[in-house]
Write a protein that holds these residues in place. Structure first.
Motif, PDB file in Angstrom:
ATOM      1  N   SER A 102       7.312  -4.780 -12.873  1.00 58.11           N
ATOM      2  CA  SER A 102       7.695  -4.656 -14.280  1.00 58.11           C
ATOM      3  C   SER A 102       7.919  -3.188 -14.613  1.00 58.11           C
ATOM      4  CB  SER A 102       6.599  -5.216 -15.197  1.00 58.11           C
ATOM      5  OG  SER A 102       6.287  -6.546 -14.857  1.00 58.11           O
ATOM      6  N   PRO A 103       8.954  -2.885 -15.390  1.00 63.04           N
ATOM      7  CA  PRO A 103       9.213  -1.482 -15.732  1.00 63.04           C
ATOM      8  C   PRO A 103       8.276  -0.978 -16.817  1.00 63.04           C
ATOM      9  CG  PRO A 103      10.802  -2.896 -16.811  1.00 63.04           C
ATOM     10  CD  PRO A 103       9.962  -3.802 -15.957  1.00 63.04           C
ATOM     11  N   VAL A 104       8.019   0.303 -16.776  1.00 59.66           N
ATOM     12  CA  VAL A 104       7.387   1.011 -17.892  1.00 59.66           C
ATOM     13  C   VAL A 104       8.500   1.812 -18.545  1.00 59.66           C
ATOM     14  CG1 VAL A 104       5.712   2.764 -18.561  1.00 59.66           C
ATOM     15  CG2 VAL A 104       5.153   1.128 -16.742  1.00 59.66           C
ATOM     16  N   PRO A 105       8.816   1.564 -19.821  1.00 63.81           N
ATOM     17  CA  PRO A 105       9.997   2.187 -20.438  1.00 63.81           C
ATOM     18  C   PRO A 105      10.030   3.700 -20.210  1.00 63.81           C
ATOM     19  CG  PRO A 105       9.036   0.587 -21.917  1.00 63.81           C
ATOM     20  CD  PRO A 105       8.092   0.702 -20.767  1.00 63.81           C
ATOM     21  N   ALA A 106      11.171   4.159 -19.665  1.00 65.71           N
ATOM     22  CA  ALA A 106      11.311   5.590 -19.374  1.00 65.71           C
ATOM     23  C   ALA A 106      12.694   6.108 -19.751  1.00 65.71           C
ATOM     24  CB  ALA A 106      11.064   5.845 -17.894  1.00 65.71           C
ATOM     25  N   GLY A 107      13.526   5.248 -20.333  1.00 61.91           N
ATOM     26  CA  GLY A 107      14.860   5.684 -20.751  1.00 61.91           C
ATOM     27  C   GLY A 107      15.928   5.503 -19.697  1.00 61.91           C
ATOM     28  N   GLU A 108      15.529   5.526 -18.432  1.00 60.49           N
ATOM     29  CA  GLU A 108      16.464   5.286 -17.335  1.00 60.49           C
ATOM     30  C   GLU A 108      15.640   4.836 -16.139  1.00 60.49           C
ATOM     31  OE1 GLU A 108      16.509   9.701 -15.262  1.00 60.49           O
ATOM     32  OE2 GLU A 108      18.328   8.949 -16.221  1.00 60.49           O
ATOM     33  N   PHE A 109      16.311   4.261 -15.145  1.00 58.16           N
ATOM     34  CA  PHE A 109      15.584   3.884 -13.939  1.00 58.16           C
ATOM     35  C   PHE A 109      16.223   4.530 -12.725  1.00 58.16           C
ATOM     36  CE2 PHE A 109      14.931   1.454 -10.096  1.00 58.16           C
ATOM     37  CZ  PHE A 109      13.542   1.471 -10.049  1.00 58.16           C
ATOM     38  N   HIS A 110      15.367   5.045 -11.839  1.00 57.67           N
ATOM     39  CA  HIS A 110      15.809   5.570 -10.552  1.00 57.67           C
ATOM     40  C   HIS A 110      14.715   5.297  -9.536  1.00 57.67           C
ATOM     41  CE1 HIS A 110      16.545   9.157  -7.681  1.00 57.67           C
ATOM     42  NE2 HIS A 110      17.274   8.113  -7.320  1.00 57.67           N
ATOM     43  N   GLY A 111      15.068   4.630  -8.446  1.00 58.51           N
ATOM     44  CA  GLY A 111      14.113   4.357  -7.377  1.00 58.51           C
ATOM     45  C   GLY A 111      14.775   4.433  -6.022  1.00 58.51           C
ATOM     46  N   TRP A 112      13.997   4.764  -4.999  1.00 60.72           N
ATOM     47  CA  TRP A 112      14.536   4.868  -3.643  1.00 60.72           C
ATOM     48  C   TRP A 112      13.480   4.435  -2.635  1.00 60.72           C
ATOM     49  CZ3 TRP A 112      11.617   8.090  -0.663  1.00 60.72           C
ATOM     50  CH2 TRP A 112      10.839   9.046  -1.325  1.00 60.72           C
ATOM     51  N   ILE A 113      13.961   3.940  -1.496  1.00 63.59           N
ATOM     52  CA  ILE A 113      13.091   3.461  -0.420  1.00 63.59           C
ATOM     53  C   ILE A 113      13.684   3.917   0.914  1.00 63.59           C
ATOM     54  CG2 ILE A 113      12.166   1.437   0.791  1.00 63.59           C
ATOM     55  CD1 ILE A 113      12.486  -0.125  -1.858  1.00 63.59           C
ATOM     56  N   SER A 114      12.837   4.440   1.793  1.00 66.15           N
ATOM     57  CA  SER A 114      13.212   4.723   3.177  1.00 66.15           C
ATOM     58  C   SER A 114      12.177   4.038   4.052  1.00 66.15           C
ATOM     59  CB  SER A 114      13.234   6.232   3.446  1.00 66.15           C
ATOM     60  OG  SER A 114      13.405   6.490   4.838  1.00 66.15           O
ATOM     61  N   CYS A 115      12.584   2.973   4.749  1.00 65.68           N
ATOM     62  CA  CYS A 115      11.630   2.130   5.479  1.00 65.68           C
ATOM     63  C   CYS A 115      11.974   2.102   6.955  1.00 65.68           C
ATOM     64  CB  CYS A 115      11.642   0.714   4.907  1.00 65.68           C
ATOM     65  SG  CYS A 115      10.516  -0.416   5.762  1.00 65.68           S
ATOM     66  N   GLY A 116      11.028   2.490   7.800  1.00 61.71           N
ATOM     67  CA  GLY A 116      11.201   2.423   9.249  1.00 61.71           C
ATOM     68  C   GLY A 116      10.230   1.431   9.845  1.00 61.71           C
ATOM     69  N   ARG A 117      10.682   0.678  10.836  1.00 64.70           N
ATOM     70  CA  ARG A 117       9.812  -0.295  11.501  1.00 64.70           C
ATOM     71  C   ARG A 117       9.603   0.124  12.946  1.00 64.70           C
ATOM     72  NH1 ARG A 117       9.650  -6.799  10.943  1.00 64.70           N
ATOM     73  NH2 ARG A 117       7.917  -7.121  12.372  1.00 64.70           N
ATOM     74  N   TYR A 118       8.341   0.142  13.358  1.00 65.07           N
ATOM     75  CA  TYR A 118       7.966   0.574  14.701  1.00 65.07           C
ATOM     76  C   TYR A 118       7.081  -0.509  15.300  1.00 65.07           C
ATOM     77  CZ  TYR A 118       9.469   4.716  12.262  1.00 65.07           C
ATOM     78  OH  TYR A 118      10.203   5.603  11.504  1.00 65.07           O
ATOM     79  N   GLY A 119       7.713  -1.486  15.971  1.00 63.50           N
ATOM     80  CA  GLY A 119       6.963  -2.642  16.422  1.00 63.50           C
ATOM     81  C   GLY A 119       6.491  -3.425  15.215  1.00 63.50           C
ATOM     82  N   ASP A 120       5.178  -3.624  15.102  1.00 60.97           N
ATOM     83  CA  ASP A 120       4.625  -4.390  13.982  1.00 60.97           C
ATOM     84  C   ASP A 120       4.222  -3.519  12.804  1.00 60.97           C
ATOM     85  OD1 ASP A 120       4.571  -7.151  15.013  1.00 60.97           O
ATOM     86  OD2 ASP A 120       3.260  -6.303  16.536  1.00 60.97           O
ATOM     87  N   VAL A 121       4.384  -2.207  12.932  1.00 58.31           N
ATOM     88  CA  VAL A 121       3.971  -1.287  11.870  1.00 58.31           C
ATOM     89  C   VAL A 121       5.202  -0.791  11.124  1.00 58.31           C
ATOM     90  CG1 VAL A 121       2.703   0.819  11.315  1.00 58.31           C
ATOM     91  CG2 VAL A 121       2.018  -0.571  13.291  1.00 58.31           C
ATOM     92  N   GLU A 122       5.157  -0.846   9.805  1.00 59.31           N
ATOM     93  CA  GLU A 122       6.235  -0.311   8.973  1.00 59.31           C
ATOM     94  C   GLU A 122       5.716   0.884   8.184  1.00 59.31           C
ATOM     95  OE1 GLU A 122       8.291  -3.124   6.587  1.00 59.31           O
ATOM     96  OE2 GLU A 122       8.514  -4.582   8.205  1.00 59.31           O
ATOM     97  N   VAL A 123       6.551   1.915   8.105  1.00 61.57           N
ATOM     98  CA  VAL A 123       6.227   3.106   7.325  1.00 61.57           C
ATOM     99  C   VAL A 123       7.321   3.280   6.283  1.00 61.57           C
ATOM    100  CG1 VAL A 123       5.855   5.597   7.354  1.00 61.57           C
ATOM    101  CG2 VAL A 123       5.044   4.196   9.256  1.00 61.57           C
ATOM    102  N   THR A 124       6.921   3.387   5.035  1.00 59.36           N
ATOM    103  CA  THR A 124       7.873   3.477   3.936  1.00 59.36           C
ATOM    104  C   THR A 124       7.596   4.713   3.101  1.00 59.36           C
ATOM    105  OG1 THR A 124       7.937   1.065   3.816  1.00 59.36           O
ATOM    106  CG2 THR A 124       8.841   2.261   1.958  1.00 59.36           C
ATOM    107  N   ALA A 125       8.638   5.454   2.817  1.00 57.99           N
ATOM    108  CA  ALA A 125       8.596   6.466   1.763  1.00 57.99           C
ATOM    109  C   ALA A 125       9.267   5.836   0.555  1.00 57.99           C
ATOM    110  CB  ALA A 125       9.333   7.736   2.189  1.00 57.99           C
ATOM    111  N   VAL A 126       8.583   5.823  -0.571  1.00 62.73           N
ATOM    112  CA  VAL A 126       9.101   5.127  -1.745  1.00 62.73           C
ATOM    113  C   VAL A 126       8.752   5.929  -2.996  1.00 62.73           C
ATOM    114  CG1 VAL A 126       7.005   3.706  -1.841  1.00 62.73           C
ATOM    115  CG2 VAL A 126       9.055   2.934  -3.033  1.00 62.73           C
ATOM    116  N   GLY A 127       9.655   5.918  -3.960  1.00 60.25           N
ATOM    117  CA  GLY A 127       9.393   6.617  -5.210  1.00 60.25           C
ATOM    118  C   GLY A 127      10.275   6.069  -6.310  1.00 60.25           C
ATOM    119  N   SER A 128       9.849   6.260  -7.557  1.00 64.17           N
ATOM    120  CA  SER A 128      10.661   5.760  -8.672  1.00 64.17           C
ATOM    121  C   SER A 128      10.121   6.311  -9.987  1.00 64.17           C
ATOM    122  CB  SER A 128      10.668   4.228  -8.711  1.00 64.17           C
ATOM    123  OG  SER A 128       9.551   3.723  -9.396  1.00 64.17           O
TER     124      SER A 128
END
Length: 327
Positions: free
Chosen positions: A45-71
Motif C-alpha cells: 500500500s502506498p504512503v502518499p508522497a505526491g509521486e511514486f518511484h521504485g526500483w529493483i535489482s534482483c540476482g539469483r545464485y542457486g537457491d539464494v536471491e539477493v535484491t537491492a530495492v528502494g522506493s
C-alpha cells in the motif's frame, strides 16, 4: 520497466515511476505486482508522497536471491490469505542501506535503520511500515534449503531476529550489501562471491545472542549426517543406502531427517556434488570429465544435467565466466 538477463548469470532490473502517461495509482499497482513477483505474494500500500518511484535489482545464485530495492514510502503486508496461497516458506534478511523501517511480526516491533539487519520468516503474518525514501538489501532463501545446508531444524529458526550494524553481524550485513551493489555492475563477480552465502546466513542466525534455541537431538543427528555426506560426496559409490548404513540408521529414519527437502537426502547429495564441482572448476585446471568423476558423478551426462539444474549454466560456461573475470 527494463529487464536484463544472462543465461548463466541472471539479474533482473525493474524501475517504475509515475509521471506523464502513468498515474501514481497505476504505477503503484504495477509496483505491487513486481514486488510479489520478486519475492512472494505481498499486499503493498502506498504512503502518499505526491509521486511514486521504485526500483529493483534482483540476482539469483542457486537457491539464494539477493535484491537491492528502494522506493518512496510504502506499507508491505504478508497476510494469512497470502501465506495460505504460497506453498514455500523463506528466510529473509533485510538490511537497510538508507531510510528506516518498522517490522511488526509475532507481537514484536523491530525498528531497523541503516546498516542494521533483521532476519524473519515469510510464513508468518507481518507488516513493514517504511517512511520517507528508502533503500535496502534483501537476501532470500527457502528455509528447506537453509536447514538442509546448516543442519538446523525449521523449528529452530526464530520468527524474527534483529541484529546490530556493528560487530560480527555487521560484517555479514555489509557483505550482502556489497554483493547487491556489485551485481548491478558485474553479476559474474557477484556470483563468485556468493558461494559462502548459506554459511553466512547460518552464522547470522547463530549471532543472535542466544535468542535461537539450542540444537535438538534430531538437529545434531542431521549435522552428523551432513558432515558424513560432505566428507564422502566425491565417492560415486556413496548412495542413500550407504549413508544410512554408515550413520547407523534405517533408510526410513534418514528420509525423516530430510523430510523438509524435496527429494530427500538424494537431493542434498546431488547439491553437495555440484558445489564440489564448482569449486574444482574455479580452483583447478582439470578437464571437465575429470571433475565430474572427482565430484562423485558416475557418468558425464548425469554431471551436466545436475550442474545445469543447480547452477543455471553448463560447467564449461561457468568456468569460462570465472576465467574471464579473473583476467
Amino acid at each position: 520497466m527494463s529487464v536484463a538477463a544472462d543465461d548463466a548469470l541472471p539479474v533482473r532490473q525493474v524501475e517504475v515511476r509515475s509521471g506523464p502517461g502513468l498515474t501514481e495509482a497505476a504505477a503503484f499497482e504495477r509496483w505491487e505486482a513486481h514486488m510479489s513477483e520478486t519475492y512472494f505474494p505481498l499486499a503493498v500500500s502506498p504512503v502518499p508522497a505526491g509521486e511514486f518511484h521504485g526500483w529493483i535489482s534482483c540476482g539469483r545464485y542457486g537457491d539464494v536471491e539477493v535484491t537491492a530495492v528502494g522506493s518512496t514510502p510504502q506499507q508491505v503486508r504478508r497476510t494469512d490469505r497470502l501465506i495460505a496461497d504460497d506453498a514455500d516458506e523463506y528466510l529473509l534478511a533485510g538490511i537497510f542501506v538508507a531510510g528506516r523501517g518498522r517490522l511488526q511480526l509475532g507481537g514484536r516491533v523491530t525498528a531497523i535503520g541503516p546498516g542494521e539487519m533483521v532476519l524473519y520468516r515469510s510464513g508468518r503474518r507481518y507488516r513493514w511500515d517504511i517512511e520517507g525514501r528508502w533503500e535496502k538489501t534483501v537476501v532470500q532463501v527457502p528455509i528447506s534449503r537453509l536447514t538442509e545446508h546448516s543442519g538446523l531444524l525449521a523449528s529452530e529458526i526464530p520468527d524474527v531476529i534483529g541484529l546490530p550494524a556493528h560487530g560480527p553481524a555487521g560484517l555479514v550485513s555489509r557483505f550482502f550489501r556489497d554483493v547487491a551493489d556489485l551485481q548491478r555492475r558485474d553479476c559474474a563477480d557477484a556470483r563468485l562471491l556468493m558461494h559462502p552465502a548459506l554459511d553466512l546466513l547460518t552464522a547470522a542466525l547463530r549471532l543472535s545472542s542466544g535468542s535461537a534455541p539450542g540444537p535438538s537431538a534430531d538437529a545434531l543427528a542431521r549435522r552428523r549426517i551432513l558432515d558424513h555426506m560432505r566428507a564422502n560426496c566425491h565417492d560415486p559409490a556413496l548412495t542413500v543406502e550407504r549413508i544410512a548404513q554408515s550413520c547407523m540408521m534405517s533408510r526410513r529414519t534418514l528420509y525423516r531427517m530430510f523430510e523438509d527437502v524435496d527429494g530427500g537426502p538424494a537431493t542434498v547429495l546431488r547439491r553437495m556434488r555440484v558445489e564440489l564441482a564448482a569449486r574444482l572448476l574455479i580452483d583447478s585446471a582439470l578437464p571437465v570429465g575429470r571433475i565430474a568423476k572427482a565430484s562423485g558423478f558416475a557418468a558425464d551426462r548425469h554431471f551436466y544435467r545436475a550442474f545445469r539444474g543447480e547452477m543455471g549454466t553448463t560447467p564449461t560456461a561457468f568456468r569460462a565466466a570465472v576465467s574471464e573475470r579473473s583476467r
